[in-house]
Design a protein around this motif. Sequence first.
Motif: not given
Length: 250
Positions: A62-69, A104-112
């Motif tokens: 669910d994009p709302r619950r995923n860091t990148a989403g 890891g969560s920050a990297a996912s969000a930044v890459a997104a």
Amino acid sequence: MKAPFATCRAFAPGSIGNLACGFDVLGLALEGRGDEVSVRRLHEPGLHLAVEGPDSHRLPRDPRRNTAGAAALALLAEGGVDLSREGIGLRLRKGLPLSGGMGGSAASAVAAVVALDGLLETRFPRETLLRCALEGERVAAGSAHPDNAAPSLCGGLVLVPPWEPLRIIEVEVPEDLWAAHVHPRLEMETARARQILGQSVPLDRAVAQWANTAALMVGLFRRDWDLIARAVEDRIAEPLRAPLVPGFYR
């Protein structure tokens, strides 16, 4: 007229937040491992998320619950994208361990947000990208602290004071200064690690922390190795969190 990009891909490195005495404000990007996000335009409206990599089954789709989403949704809103009319496909490939202390969560969000900024050609300033990435951090940790996302976005060593509006201050690092990263096979959730800290700090410990942070900045500027070595002592979080890591002081 130039055709818009159909796909875009971005890589964001892991990071070390709370760097020594710089709790919540100072972070360092790591060379090597990181997370990768690819985005593309779809005919089907909405944001569609896929996740790959080790332990990817443990992450929400669910994009709302995923860091990148969540970070992607924040940037799409910033760019005025109407997801009821447009579709975006986002594929996250995890290269960093979950709850592994490597941002890891920050990297996912930044890459997104970087991938989406490229796809949409919005060319947002980095402070806007960081603000959107922090919405992903908020989902992962329950609060938005920039000391992992900022170095993952900018590279190197960065200072992000708790100011409004956000400001990223890059810190010059001596070329011959290296950081050795020791990573035990251990998971520690950020939310749990924050809960044990409480909301108050004794004045003597706070003063010592301020002094160490200031001394670290001066030591980096002067390339004073002895001063740097003496300054990298965390008086706030480390004493409380050390019991969570077996053999930490050893």
